[in-house]
Write an enzyme that holds these catalytic residues in place. Structure first.
Site, short mmCIF file in Angstrom:
data_model
loop_
_atom_site.label_atom_id
_atom_site.label_comp_id
_atom_site.label_asym_id
_atom_site.label_seq_id
_atom_site.Cartn_x
_atom_site.Cartn_y
_atom_site.Cartn_z
CG ASN A 1 -3.63 -2.26 6.96
OD1 ASN A 1 -3.55 -1.88 5.79
ND2 ASN A 1 -4.64 -2.97 7.42
CD GLU B 1 -8.90 -9.20 -3.51
OE1 GLU B 1 -9.79 -8.83 -2.72
OE2 GLU B 1 -7.78 -9.62 -3.14
CG HIS C 1 -5.37 -6.25 -0.23
ND1 HIS C 1 -6.57 -6.32 0.40
CD2 HIS C 1 -5.42 -7.13 -1.27
CE1 HIS C 1 -7.34 -7.20 -0.25
NE2 HIS C 1 -6.65 -7.69 -1.26
CE LYS D 1 -3.91 -2.24 2.36
NZ LYS D 1 -4.91 -2.13 3.46
CE1 TYR E 1 -9.36 -3.38 0.69
CE2 TYR E 1 -8.33 -1.51 -0.39
CZ TYR E 1 -8.23 -2.66 0.37
OH TYR E 1 -7.00 -3.09 0.84
P1 ATP Z 1 -7.07 -5.93 3.37
O1 ATP Z 1 -8.43 -6.22 2.74
O2 ATP Z 1 -6.54 -4.55 3.04
O3 ATP Z 1 -6.08 -7.03 3.11
P2 ATP Z 1 -8.01 -6.93 5.86
O4 ATP Z 1 -8.63 -8.01 5.04
O5 ATP Z 1 -7.09 -7.32 6.96
O6 ATP Z 1 -7.23 -5.91 4.95
P3 ATP Z 1 -10.57 -5.61 5.86
O7 ATP Z 1 -11.57 -5.82 6.93
O8 ATP Z 1 -10.79 -6.25 4.53
O9 ATP Z 1 -9.14 -6.00 6.47
O10 ATP Z 1 -10.41 -4.04 5.67
C1 ATP Z 1 -9.85 -3.51 4.48
C2 ATP Z 1 -8.94 -2.36 4.82
O11 ATP Z 1 -9.74 -1.28 5.32
C3 ATP Z 1 -7.93 -2.64 5.94
O12 ATP Z 1 -6.75 -3.21 5.48
C4 ATP Z 1 -7.68 -1.25 6.49
O13 ATP Z 1 -6.70 -0.57 5.73
C5 ATP Z 1 -9.02 -0.56 6.31
N1 ATP Z 1 -9.77 -0.60 7.56
C6 ATP Z 1 -10.41 -1.65 8.11
N2 ATP Z 1 -10.99 -1.31 9.28
C7 ATP Z 1 -10.69 0.01 9.48
C8 ATP Z 1 -10.99 0.94 10.51
N3 ATP Z 1 -11.71 0.60 11.57
N4 ATP Z 1 -10.52 2.21 10.35
C9 ATP Z 1 -9.80 2.57 9.27
N5 ATP Z 1 -9.48 1.73 8.26
C10 ATP Z 1 -9.91 0.46 8.36
MG MG Z 2 -9.82 -7.64 3.32
#
Ligand code: ATP
Ligand code: MG
Length: 140
Positions: free
Chosen positions: A114, A128, A117, A11, A51
């Site tokens: 974070n 994806e 992804h 990211k 997303y």
């Molecule tokens: P990713 O899909 O990016 O691999 P993930 O599967 O661990 O991450 P998801 O629940 O799919 O988590 O959330 C997608 C992304 O949205 C997260 O990686 C994070 O960057 C963002 N995100 C999720 N929860 C929050 C939150 N509470 N506040 C801000 N950003 C968030």
């Molecule tokens: Mg995810």
């Protein structure tokens, strides 16, 4: 376990800090092979579509903003049980809850920034990968 392919993205918070190589090293050290990779800027429309499952969540606007704030490195990773293995190497979504030695524990700035992804299931991995790569761009 079978050889799988999964989609991975480094990211903008990570490309901005010039730690692409450090992250790729973690993936390769875990036995994941980078079989496709490119550094690109994604559009707002692409981020919203990618997303889309989170469209109704309160953080959606912030997520799209973050994902379009700089270059990302999109990748296809291949290996034994690659989908789950990549999720393990990444660590929990919130770096404060991520296990020791994971990418997010060691590199993530916050839950929103974070660093990586990774696809969470076989169907999302397939969709994806197809979102960013054509077949001829992927080579084992
Ligand atoms: P990713 O899909 O990016 O691999 P993930 O599967 O661990 O991450 P998801 O629940 O799919 O988590 O959330 C997608 C992304 O949205 C997260 O990686 C994070 O960057 C963002 N995100 C999720 N929860 C929050 C939150 N509470 N506040 C801000 N950003 C968030
Ligand atoms: Mg995810």
């Amino acid at each position: 376990m079978a050889i799988e392919r999964t989609f991975s993205m480094i990211k903008p918070d990570a490309t901005r800090r010039n730690i692409t190589g450090k992250i790729v090293d973690r993936l390769e050290s875990a036995g994941l092979k980078v079989v496709a990779q490119k550094r690109i800027l994604i559009t707002k429309a692409q981020a919203e579509a990618f997303y889309g499952v989170h469209r109704e969540r309160p953080f959606f606007g912030e997520l799209v903003e973050t994902m379009t704030s700089g270059p990302v490195v999109v990748q296809v990773l291949e290996g034994e049980g690659a989908i789950l293995k990549n999720r393990e190497v990444m660590g929990a979504t919130n770096p404060a809850q991520a296990a020791e030695g994971t990418i997010r524990k060691d590199f993530a700035v916050s839950i929103g920034e974070n660093s990586v992804h990774g696809s969470d299931a076989a169907e999302t991995a397939k969709a994806e990968i197809a979102f960013f790569f054509s077949d001829i761009e992927i080579t084992g």
